[in-house]
Enzyme design. Structure first.
Site, PDB file in Angstrom:
ATOM      1  N   HIS A 299      18.257 -26.679  35.017  1.00 42.46           N
ATOM      2  CA  HIS A 299      17.489 -26.014  36.067  1.00 42.46           C
ATOM      3  C   HIS A 299      17.070 -24.647  35.569  1.00 42.46           C
ATOM      4  CE1 HIS A 299      16.354 -24.458  39.981  1.00 42.46           C
ATOM      5  NE2 HIS A 299      16.276 -25.722  40.344  1.00 42.46           N
ATOM      6  N   ASP A 356      18.513 -33.544  41.952  1.00 36.19           N
ATOM      7  CA  ASP A 356      17.962 -34.886  41.794  1.00 36.19           C
ATOM      8  C   ASP A 356      18.948 -35.881  41.194  1.00 36.19           C
ATOM      9  OD1 ASP A 356      15.458 -34.325  42.823  1.00 36.19           O
ATOM     10  OD2 ASP A 356      14.805 -33.431  40.941  1.00 36.19           O
TER      11      ASP A 356
HETATM   12  N1  ACO Z   1      18.244 -32.807  28.670  1.00 31.83           N
HETATM   13  C1  ACO Z   1      18.370 -32.331  27.401  1.00 31.83           C
HETATM   14  N2  ACO Z   1      18.085 -31.062  27.046  1.00 31.83           N
HETATM   15  C2  ACO Z   1      17.653 -30.223  27.997  1.00 31.83           C
HETATM   16  C3  ACO Z   1      17.503 -30.633  29.337  1.00 31.83           C
HETATM   17  C4  ACO Z   1      17.814 -31.973  29.661  1.00 31.83           C
HETATM   18  N3  ACO Z   1      17.677 -32.416  30.922  1.00 31.83           N
HETATM   19  N4  ACO Z   1      17.051 -29.610  30.071  1.00 31.83           N
HETATM   20  C5  ACO Z   1      16.922 -28.578  29.226  1.00 31.83           C
HETATM   21  N5  ACO Z   1      17.292 -28.932  27.977  1.00 31.83           N
HETATM   22  C6  ACO Z   1      17.351 -28.063  26.791  1.00 31.83           C
HETATM   23  C7  ACO Z   1      15.953 -27.708  26.291  1.00 31.83           C
HETATM   24  O1  ACO Z   1      15.482 -28.656  25.357  1.00 31.83           O
HETATM   25  C8  ACO Z   1      16.206 -26.353  25.690  1.00 31.83           C
HETATM   26  O2  ACO Z   1      16.847 -26.537  24.442  1.00 31.83           O
HETATM   27  P1  ACO Z   1      16.607 -25.488  23.228  1.00 31.83           P
HETATM   28  O3  ACO Z   1      17.097 -24.166  23.726  1.00 31.83           O
HETATM   29  O4  ACO Z   1      17.400 -26.048  22.102  1.00 31.83           O
HETATM   30  O5  ACO Z   1      15.129 -25.498  22.946  1.00 31.83           O
HETATM   31  C9  ACO Z   1      17.227 -25.711  26.638  1.00 31.83           C
HETATM   32  O6  ACO Z   1      17.938 -26.829  27.210  1.00 31.83           O
HETATM   33  C10 ACO Z   1      16.616 -24.860  27.739  1.00 31.83           C
HETATM   34  O7  ACO Z   1      15.749 -25.689  28.528  1.00 31.83           O
HETATM   35  P2  ACO Z   1      14.266 -25.310  28.958  1.00 31.83           P
HETATM   36  O8  ACO Z   1      13.436 -26.551  28.936  1.00 31.83           O
HETATM   37  O9  ACO Z   1      13.786 -24.142  28.192  1.00 31.83           O
HETATM   38  O10 ACO Z   1      14.527 -24.883  30.441  1.00 31.83           O
HETATM   39  P3  ACO Z   1      13.440 -24.691  31.567  1.00 31.83           P
HETATM   40  O11 ACO Z   1      14.018 -23.704  32.505  1.00 31.83           O
HETATM   41  O12 ACO Z   1      12.104 -24.401  30.993  1.00 31.83           O
HETATM   42  O13 ACO Z   1      13.342 -26.148  32.264  1.00 31.83           O
HETATM   43  C11 ACO Z   1      13.926 -28.025  33.584  1.00 31.83           C
HETATM   44  C12 ACO Z   1      14.116 -26.504  33.358  1.00 31.83           C
HETATM   45  C13 ACO Z   1      12.429 -28.354  33.645  1.00 31.83           C
HETATM   46  C14 ACO Z   1      14.552 -28.390  34.920  1.00 31.83           C
HETATM   47  C15 ACO Z   1      14.604 -28.799  32.420  1.00 31.83           C
HETATM   48  O14 ACO Z   1      15.996 -28.524  32.425  1.00 31.83           O
HETATM   49  C16 ACO Z   1      14.359 -30.316  32.509  1.00 31.83           C
HETATM   50  O15 ACO Z   1      13.332 -30.770  32.012  1.00 31.83           O
HETATM   51  N6  ACO Z   1      15.291 -31.075  33.151  1.00 31.83           N
HETATM   52  C17 ACO Z   1      15.083 -32.523  33.324  1.00 31.83           C
HETATM   53  C18 ACO Z   1      14.105 -32.769  34.458  1.00 31.83           C
HETATM   54  C19 ACO Z   1      14.731 -32.463  35.815  1.00 31.83           C
HETATM   55  O16 ACO Z   1      15.834 -32.892  36.131  1.00 31.83           O
HETATM   56  N7  ACO Z   1      13.946 -31.776  36.653  1.00 31.83           N
HETATM   57  C20 ACO Z   1      14.354 -31.449  38.027  1.00 31.83           C
HETATM   58  C21 ACO Z   1      14.613 -29.989  38.158  1.00 31.83           C
HETATM   59  S1  ACO Z   1      15.232 -29.588  39.740  1.00 31.83           S
HETATM   60  C22 ACO Z   1      13.879 -29.694  40.750  1.00 31.83           C
HETATM   61  O17 ACO Z   1      12.764 -29.442  40.432  1.00 31.83           O
HETATM   62  C23 ACO Z   1      14.154 -30.163  42.031  1.00 31.83           C
END
Ligand code: ACO
Length: 428
Positions: A299, A356
């Protein structure tokens, strides 16, 4: 108010520091460009406060979520969704009389104009219900164009969204639409429009009704997330309420936002159909070349735990037990959570289950089909979007939202007429 000092190319600039009631601080850079020519750069707005708001407070480090000051845990336990909608939209918990009037108004506006039913005939049977919901929300503006009628339009929107959502489901399975019933509550009525059939009486299951209230409440607002910021962005141009909410629904649809609940369930089903090897999927999520993410994990704001996920994890156990449903996907979800929470990749990046992660399992247990999951999220988020839109419209400091950019394209060059252009064609 104190100042922050910015040193830029040898010159000092004093920028006001503002503080919220929970002592979070922000540097007000709104005058920076005029003073210095510089803009701030924050792709994805991860560190940008786009507005001040009195609706929802989140402390992502401590796992705190409050609507209008009330902790989500207390609201989830004690309130109904309609009560929460009132709280978000009007700022205070309703009295008995206020709640009764609000509920009655919602009940009286659930019907769609008969003409609008024809729209459903035009959509293909395979249409995703989020596409239908967004299109129908926008089309409400053609039936209720009077933007002066803000209060009735707020009621209409909240009242009609469940009808549109249920009709889109009935359309997808080829059943006749079930009209709203005025003797039922908001959530009971939604359930009967979804699951009743004309040839049989329909009795609302109490457990299902209760958990539906809980799910909608937990999704009701989440401050300046992607869809809410979209609602504010569109609304800031003066576009009407229905158009702004339709844009919010579209933003919510994406798999990184509300669309994640559908993706979580598909991921769990996939793990199961591939033999249930959870570790293989965790490994894949860690491998950047795979492009696979653990859906329902991570998140932007919560870096400790998502309080909504904690509530839903417990609710999933309770609901499945009381409905006597045994779902193998719940065991897979638990195993996945357990492995990921002890894995250094997820621990270092502070990736925890989000709202979720468990919601899909509960929706499945109460009979909501996977394609409707994100629609359920939208129904829950509607009062939050409306409250945020209203707050923005009422704020005298609101200006049209218009970020700046750092240009990285071609420098000025002379136009080349069509006959004089040559480019080597690259063929695969
Ligand atoms: N699985 C694996 N790796 C992940 C995940 C995941 N679900 N989420 C984040 N990471 C990793 C990224 O690859 C990144 O790695 P790095 O530092 O080595 O490059 C690090 O964790 C930071 O993640 P970001 O993508 O930079 O975080 P951001 O804040 O931009 O994105 C998000 C947040 C979109 C929720 C992301 O965690 C994600 O895509 N999660 C899966 C989709 C999801 O569950 N979305 C629902 C969110 S809650 C909502 O909207 C109700």
């Amino acid at each position: 108010m104190s100042n922050a000092t910015l040193l830029l190319e040898g010159k000092e600039y004093a920028l006001p520091v503002i503080a919220g009631v929970e002592k979070e601080i922000a540097i007000d850079i709104s005058s920076l460009r005029a003073k210095s020519g510089a803009v701030t750069y924050d792709p994805g707005y991860g560190n940008t406060g786009s507005c001040s708001s009195a609706i929802t407070f989140i402390d992502g480090e401590r796992g705190i979520l409050r609507y209008r000051g009330y902790p989500i845990e207390q609201i989830a336990e004690k309130a109904s969704f309609v009560e929460v909608a009132y709280l978000l939209v009007y700022g205070e918990l309703p009295t008995k009389v206020e709640l009764a009037t609000f509920s009655l108004n919602l009940t009286r506006h659930t019907l769609l104009q008969e003409d609008m039913k024809k729209f459903f005939e035009g959509f293909p049977n395979s249409a995703h219900p989020m596409g239908i919901l967004s299109a129908m929300a926008a089309s409400l503006s053609t039936y209720y164009p009077d933007t002066e009628k803000r209060e009735p339009n707020i009621i209409r929107l909240l009242a009609k969204l469940p009808t549109i959502a249920a009709f889109s489901y009935k359309k997808s399975i080829g059943q006749p639409f079930i009209y709203p019933r005025n003797d039922l509550t908001y959530t009971q009525n939604f359930l009967q429009m979804m699951f009743a059939v004309p040839c049989e009486p329909y009795v609302v299951n109490e457990t299902v009704d209760r958990v539906l209230n809980l799910l909608l409440i937990l999704h009701a607002d989440h401050e300046q997330n992607c869809s809410t910021s979209t609602v504010r962005m569109v609304g800031s141009s003066g576009a009407n309420l229905f158009s702004a909410i339709s844009a919010g629904i579209s933003a919510l649809w994406g798999p990184l936002h509300g669309g994640a609940n559908q993706e979580v369930l598909e991921m769990l089903q996939n793990i199961r159909s591939e033999g249930g090897d959870v570790r293989k999927f965790v490994q894949m999520a860690k491998d950047k070349s795979s492009k696979f993410k653990l859906m329902g994990f991570g998140h932007r704001v919560y870096k400790n735990f998502d309080p909504r996920a904690s509530i839903l994890k417990k609710a999933a156990d309770d609901v499945l037990a009381s409905l006597h449903v045994s779902d193998p996907l719940l065991s897979i979800a638990r195993e996945l959570e357990d492995i990921a929470l002890h894995d250094s990749y997820f621990m270092e990046r502070k990736l925890y289950p989000n709202v979720d992660f468990y919601s899909g399992i509960i929706y499945r247990a109460i009979g909501i089909p996977t394609e409707m999951f994100t629609v359920m999220f939208a129904l829950g988020r509607a009062p939050g979007w409306i409250a945020q839109w209203k707050e923005m419209v009422d704020d005298p400091t609101t200006r049209i939202n218009r970020p700046r950019q750092i240009y990285t394209g071609a420098r000025e060059r002379a136009f080349v007429p069509i006959g004089e252009r040559e480019r080597t064609l690259v063929t695969a």
